[in-house]
Write a protein that holds these residues in place. Structure first.
Motif, PDB file in Angstrom:
ATOM      1  N   CYS A 142     -42.275  -8.896 -28.327  1.00 34.77           N
ATOM      2  CA  CYS A 142     -42.596  -8.073 -27.165  1.00 34.77           C
ATOM      3  C   CYS A 142     -44.102  -8.154 -26.958  1.00 34.77           C
ATOM      4  O   CYS A 142     -44.814  -8.756 -27.751  1.00 34.77           O
ATOM      5  CB  CYS A 142     -42.131  -6.631 -27.378  1.00 34.77           C
ATOM      6  SG  CYS A 142     -42.840  -5.873 -28.854  1.00 34.77           S
ATOM      7  N   SER A 143     -44.600  -7.589 -25.855  1.00 36.51           N
ATOM      8  CA  SER A 143     -46.017  -7.741 -25.535  1.00 36.51           C
ATOM      9  C   SER A 143     -46.780  -6.474 -25.848  1.00 36.51           C
ATOM     10  O   SER A 143     -46.344  -5.370 -25.501  1.00 36.51           O
ATOM     11  CB  SER A 143     -46.194  -8.061 -24.052  1.00 36.51           C
ATOM     12  OG  SER A 143     -45.363  -9.118 -23.684  1.00 36.51           O
ATOM     13  N   TYR A 197     -36.853  -7.344 -19.882  1.00 36.10           N
ATOM     14  CA  TYR A 197     -35.399  -7.536 -20.038  1.00 36.10           C
ATOM     15  C   TYR A 197     -34.814  -8.474 -18.986  1.00 36.10           C
ATOM     16  O   TYR A 197     -33.617  -8.422 -18.675  1.00 36.10           O
ATOM     17  CB  TYR A 197     -34.654  -6.197 -20.116  1.00 36.10           C
ATOM     18  CG  TYR A 197     -34.921  -5.191 -19.024  1.00 36.10           C
ATOM     19  CD1 TYR A 197     -35.901  -4.221 -19.185  1.00 36.10           C
ATOM     20  CD2 TYR A 197     -34.175  -5.197 -17.851  1.00 36.10           C
ATOM     21  CE1 TYR A 197     -36.132  -3.283 -18.192  1.00 36.10           C
ATOM     22  CE2 TYR A 197     -34.401  -4.262 -16.856  1.00 36.10           C
ATOM     23  CZ  TYR A 197     -35.383  -3.311 -17.023  1.00 36.10           C
ATOM     24  OH  TYR A 197     -35.615  -2.392 -16.043  1.00 36.10           O
ATOM     25  N   TYR A 250     -39.534   5.858 -24.681  1.00 37.68           N
ATOM     26  CA  TYR A 250     -39.898   4.866 -23.655  1.00 37.68           C
ATOM     27  C   TYR A 250     -39.874   5.514 -22.281  1.00 37.68           C
ATOM     28  O   TYR A 250     -39.341   6.616 -22.107  1.00 37.68           O
ATOM     29  CB  TYR A 250     -38.940   3.666 -23.696  1.00 37.68           C
ATOM     30  CG  TYR A 250     -37.493   4.033 -23.466  1.00 37.68           C
ATOM     31  CD1 TYR A 250     -36.967   4.087 -22.175  1.00 37.68           C
ATOM     32  CD2 TYR A 250     -36.654   4.344 -24.536  1.00 37.68           C
ATOM     33  CE1 TYR A 250     -35.651   4.438 -21.963  1.00 37.68           C
ATOM     34  CE2 TYR A 250     -35.341   4.705 -24.327  1.00 37.68           C
ATOM     35  CZ  TYR A 250     -34.832   4.741 -23.033  1.00 37.68           C
ATOM     36  OH  TYR A 250     -33.537   5.115 -22.821  1.00 37.68           O
ATOM     37  N   TYR A 304     -38.952  -4.522 -16.683  1.00 40.71           N
ATOM     38  CA  TYR A 304     -39.765  -4.220 -17.859  1.00 40.71           C
ATOM     39  C   TYR A 304     -39.485  -2.805 -18.350  1.00 40.71           C
ATOM     40  O   TYR A 304     -39.175  -1.920 -17.552  1.00 40.71           O
ATOM     41  CB  TYR A 304     -41.253  -4.322 -17.510  1.00 40.71           C
ATOM     42  CG  TYR A 304     -41.644  -5.647 -16.922  1.00 40.71           C
ATOM     43  CD1 TYR A 304     -41.527  -6.816 -17.666  1.00 40.71           C
ATOM     44  CD2 TYR A 304     -42.113  -5.723 -15.613  1.00 40.71           C
ATOM     45  CE1 TYR A 304     -41.875  -8.036 -17.117  1.00 40.71           C
ATOM     46  CE2 TYR A 304     -42.465  -6.951 -15.063  1.00 40.71           C
ATOM     47  CZ  TYR A 304     -42.349  -8.104 -15.811  1.00 40.71           C
ATOM     48  OH  TYR A 304     -42.684  -9.307 -15.274  1.00 40.71           O
ATOM     49  N   ASP A 341     -36.509 -12.669 -27.849  1.00 36.32           N
ATOM     50  CA  ASP A 341     -37.777 -12.812 -27.127  1.00 36.32           C
ATOM     51  C   ASP A 341     -37.770 -11.955 -25.865  1.00 36.32           C
ATOM     52  O   ASP A 341     -37.117 -12.272 -24.876  1.00 36.32           O
ATOM     53  CB  ASP A 341     -38.004 -14.293 -26.796  1.00 36.32           C
ATOM     54  CG  ASP A 341     -39.415 -14.552 -26.271  1.00 36.32           C
ATOM     55  OD1 ASP A 341     -40.109 -13.575 -25.927  1.00 36.32           O
ATOM     56  OD2 ASP A 341     -39.813 -15.725 -26.209  1.00 36.32           O
ATOM     57  N   PHE A 342     -38.529 -10.855 -25.900  1.00 38.83           N
ATOM     58  CA  PHE A 342     -38.664  -9.960 -24.751  1.00 38.83           C
ATOM     59  C   PHE A 342     -40.081 -10.040 -24.177  1.00 38.83           C
ATOM     60  O   PHE A 342     -40.574  -9.072 -23.618  1.00 38.83           O
ATOM     61  CB  PHE A 342     -38.373  -8.511 -25.184  1.00 38.83           C
ATOM     62  CG  PHE A 342     -36.964  -8.260 -25.647  1.00 38.83           C
ATOM     63  CD1 PHE A 342     -35.978  -7.944 -24.712  1.00 38.83           C
ATOM     64  CD2 PHE A 342     -36.620  -8.338 -26.991  1.00 38.83           C
ATOM     65  CE1 PHE A 342     -34.667  -7.693 -25.127  1.00 38.83           C
ATOM     66  CE2 PHE A 342     -35.315  -8.091 -27.411  1.00 38.83           C
ATOM     67  CZ  PHE A 342     -34.333  -7.770 -26.479  1.00 38.83           C
ATOM     68  N   SER A 343     -40.712 -11.190 -24.353  1.00 31.23           N
ATOM     69  CA  SER A 343     -42.143 -11.223 -24.047  1.00 31.23           C
ATOM     70  C   SER A 343     -42.497 -11.678 -22.627  1.00 31.23           C
ATOM     71  O   SER A 343     -43.560 -11.356 -22.124  1.00 31.23           O
ATOM     72  CB  SER A 343     -42.870 -12.109 -25.070  1.00 31.23           C
ATOM     73  OG  SER A 343     -42.483 -13.449 -24.932  1.00 31.23           O
ATOM     74  N   VAL A 385     -46.509  -5.053 -32.885  1.00 29.99           N
ATOM     75  CA  VAL A 385     -46.035  -6.331 -32.335  1.00 29.99           C
ATOM     76  C   VAL A 385     -45.876  -7.359 -33.455  1.00 29.99           C
ATOM     77  O   VAL A 385     -44.876  -8.092 -33.515  1.00 29.99           O
ATOM     78  CB  VAL A 385     -46.997  -6.844 -31.231  1.00 29.99           C
ATOM     79  CG1 VAL A 385     -46.714  -8.299 -30.884  1.00 29.99           C
ATOM     80  CG2 VAL A 385     -46.885  -5.969 -29.985  1.00 29.99           C
ATOM     81  N   VAL A 396     -45.833  -0.936 -26.020  1.00 32.94           N
ATOM     82  CA  VAL A 396     -45.491  -2.355 -25.905  1.00 32.94           C
ATOM     83  C   VAL A 396     -44.568  -2.539 -24.699  1.00 32.94           C
ATOM     84  O   VAL A 396     -43.858  -1.611 -24.297  1.00 32.94           O
ATOM     85  CB  VAL A 396     -44.779  -2.891 -27.171  1.00 32.94           C
ATOM     86  CG1 VAL A 396     -45.768  -3.019 -28.328  1.00 32.94           C
ATOM     87  CG2 VAL A 396     -43.602  -2.004 -27.557  1.00 32.94           C
ATOM     88  N   ARG A 397     -44.593  -3.762 -24.151  1.00 29.61           N
ATOM     89  CA  ARG A 397     -43.705  -4.062 -23.024  1.00 29.61           C
ATOM     90  C   ARG A 397     -42.552  -4.926 -23.489  1.00 29.61           C
ATOM     91  O   ARG A 397     -42.765  -5.968 -24.113  1.00 29.61           O
ATOM     92  CB  ARG A 397     -44.479  -4.793 -21.912  1.00 29.61           C
ATOM     93  CG  ARG A 397     -43.626  -4.995 -20.656  1.00 29.61           C
ATOM     94  CD  ARG A 397     -44.284  -5.927 -19.656  1.00 29.61           C
ATOM     95  NE  ARG A 397     -44.140  -7.334 -20.042  1.00 29.61           N
ATOM     96  CZ  ARG A 397     -44.499  -8.366 -19.278  1.00 29.61           C
ATOM     97  NH1 ARG A 397     -45.055  -8.140 -18.083  1.00 29.61           N
ATOM     98  NH2 ARG A 397     -44.338  -9.609 -19.690  1.00 29.61           N
ATOM     99  N   PHE A 398     -41.338  -4.480 -23.187  1.00 34.89           N
ATOM    100  CA  PHE A 398     -40.135  -5.305 -23.373  1.00 34.89           C
ATOM    101  C   PHE A 398     -39.701  -5.810 -21.995  1.00 34.89           C
ATOM    102  O   PHE A 398     -39.408  -5.006 -21.110  1.00 34.89           O
ATOM    103  CB  PHE A 398     -38.997  -4.477 -23.992  1.00 34.89           C
ATOM    104  CG  PHE A 398     -39.066  -4.371 -25.493  1.00 34.89           C
ATOM    105  CD1 PHE A 398     -40.041  -3.595 -26.105  1.00 34.89           C
ATOM    106  CD2 PHE A 398     -38.163  -5.069 -26.300  1.00 34.89           C
ATOM    107  CE1 PHE A 398     -40.112  -3.494 -27.497  1.00 34.89           C
ATOM    108  CE2 PHE A 398     -38.224  -4.980 -27.696  1.00 34.89           C
ATOM    109  CZ  PHE A 398     -39.201  -4.196 -28.293  1.00 34.89           C
TER     110      PHE A 398
END
Lengths: 400, 400
Positions: free
Chosen positions: B360-361, B376, B327, B335, B40-42, B349, B372-374
């Protein structure tokens, strides 16, 4: 128009806060005349400490909770354990049957009121208040373009007059705010009054075809005397939202911890519940302070020492009786509403301050001229020292 | 139109929160597949504990402070000792010369932003943001009828494009919001960028004859890597207001403690300062939580362990490199903004979630599709466990 400040904020800047101004004045006077010679009854800041059990609870929570839980984000509505504990506490005390979902943790009762406005009010919608009332209500209502409609004061009991109330309701009325026990009068609306209000509101809901919400601002619920009963409003009127704060009952006004209670009986209650956590979020509060949420549930059966306020109430009533003032006998809160012997209460406030170093708040600051508010959340000895000066003040107006 | 819920709240109810939905999804998946098998990187919830000195400070303040001071009301702007300590801390770190008066304590940076909106925005006024941006800004802006104007994303650097910025400014522009370091890209606007932005804004101020405020949302100021410098914006542009929170630098997001910084150089600064405490009051926050105000100033030189985030960043970059993803190398925040190998980031996603249990978002949640946003701010071991699955995800798109 300012090139910087919004129109609404310009209005607020121009209005200022009478109570705040009096606070600054008190500080200045204490410096000039000495602490012992100024009798400051102007501010509603609890004077009795928080129960020691609360500080113990804080420390216990800090010592035993994982940092992520202790200081971390949770659902915008608050920790489930906090919401559940509060629902259970209410159920035990009032015979209700709330679930966790009915409780949204807020940054005090004021935040609960503002969130309610955000949920209910479109620009131009009307919200009814009963004079005298805590003037911040106006600002909460106008935050989102709502219009404050004031029902005139009804002395000497200050119970709402039902005819005037009914007359104030229009097609645009979306909500009614009361605080019970009342700031500044100290009166408690009894069951008969609440039933009569519920009737008026139910009839208006029928007539206009939409719900009218009763917002019950209840920071003083537990500050009552002589075993007076404060009706629990969700039992009397289904579209009630309760805005609660631990500021007064636990003497924690600076910590900003309270909740918004949304009963299942309220129309569209599930959507209001969902909207309440959105409200807490989009107003930038995000959630009620996490540590406070966890600590408060360990001491839900504790209260600040209300006996101290009761002692103060007695001393101030004695002082007012000896001086010959008329006042409303407070059944709750730590305020006394005193009739001024002259029509112009601001003149009276100035005379009390300048000639006798007695600070109290003008009734006009609560939309009720002709009265002043004495806050007796003060040092008992100050009331004793003030007593002869209150008598002299009465004498100056021929009352004794 | 609902008979209960306001039009604005209806809109918010309909929108929902993508990030929140992902959070609930993650909970469900962990239950179904086991904690070890969901990556879960959300969520942007700090994963490194608050410094232990902070909890010690809390307990010390509880033990040594009088209850009235510890939990009581203070000026709406906050305790003078807190405001002064923060001003001094900033002066030492950034060579500024702030006074206590320039600092208003707030319920986190989000509250500082909403208070700024209340001060600056009339209905219909425009506020500029740069995509990708934290979507809550839209809600803060619309709280008081403001209109969000979005400058399109500028990949791959995600530094604001000055021509597009200049073109977005109109007669109605009252403010510009940036967060530096940036959520979700992790980039830091450098000095050259800030100077260019200041030039654009100063020219626009000249042209339109009114100030345009730069609102700098800075919860990630201290979460930076490789000694990158984050310019202190009040030095570059006089009409800057800084919205700060200890949520990330001290891992205290649930406690809601931050401040609004209003430099003397800002136009009508004295009136903005007065308005800021009114804003905190009339939005129902009344003041920032008192205990937190007193504790935070004892540990202003402390930080959460940023080394943990740096280690995570390295591990996640390694995983992305091995998988073949493009990236933006994060200079700050926790992030990483990853380009999706397909145009439709929501499709990506869904695939990541369903086929590889990777959460991820969507970039769309930040107004920037195709990315997408990870986050961390997670357990290091989870990143290690996720690494082969990230590679498989890349493989599914032919990247390795």
């Amino acid at each position: 128009m300012s090139k910087v400040i919004s129109v609404e904020m310009e209005r607020l800047l121009a209005t200022g806060s009478t109570l705040r101004a009096m606070f600054e004045e008190g500080k200045k006077m204490r410096k000039e005349f000495g602490d012992e010679n100024v009798y400051d009854f102007s501010l509603g800041n609890p004077s009795v400490p928080a129960p020691t059990e609360f500080n113990d609870a804080l420390k216990e929570v800090i010592d035993t909770t994982d940092s992520m839980m202790l200081h971390g984000y949770m659902s915008n509505a608050g920790y489930e354990i906090s919401r559940e504990a509060i629902a259970n506490d209410l159920n035990e005390r009032f015979g209700t049957s709330f679930r966790m979902e009915n409780v949204t943790m807020t940054v005090g009762a004021a935040n609960a009121l503002v969130v309610s406005m955000k949920i209910l009010i479109n620009p131009g919608d009307e919200v009814i208040v009963f004079a005298p009332f805590f003037l911040e209500y106006r600002n909460y209502i106008s935050d989102f373009g709502g219009v404050t409609v004031v029902v005139p004061p009804n002395p000497p009991t200050f119970m709402p007059d039902m005819e005037q109330f009914a007359a104030a309701i229009t097609e645009k009325t979306r909500a009614v705010i009361i605080d019970n026990p009342n700031n500044p009068t100290g009166v408690v609306y009894d069951e008969a009054t609440i039933c009569a209000m519920a009737n008026v509101m139910e009839e208006a809901e029928q007539k206009y075809g939409h719900p009218i919400f009763l917002l019950s601002d209840e920071p003083y619920r537990e500050i009552v005397y002589d075993q007076v009963e404060v009706p629990f409003l969700t039992k009397y009127y289904k579209n009630t939202l309760v805005c609660y704060s631990y500021s007064k009952s636990m003497s924690l006004p600076g910590e900003r911890i309270g909740y918004l209670l949304i009963p299942d009986e309220a129309e569209e209650s599930e959507r209001i519940i969902a909207a309440s956590s959105i409200g807490v979020r989009v107003l930038g509060c995000v959630n009620a302070p996490s540590l406070q949420q966890l600590a408060i549930i360990k001491v839900l059966d504790k209260r600040t020492d209300i006996g101290e306020y009761e002692k103060n109430r007695k001393a101030l009533m004695d002082a007012m009786d000896a001086a010959g003032f008329e006042y409303v006998k407070p059944q709750g809160t730590f305020y006394m509403f005193v009739k001024t012997p002259v029509e112009d209460d601001t003149e009276f406030v100035t005379k009390a301050k300048e000639d006798f170093h007695i600070l109290c708040s003008s009734g006009a600051a609560f939309d009720c001229p002709g009265y002043v508010r004495f806050a007796y959340c003060v040092d008992y000895d100050m009331i004793r020292r003030a007593t002869p000066h209150i008598k002299e003040l009465g004498h100056a107006y021929g009352l004794n």
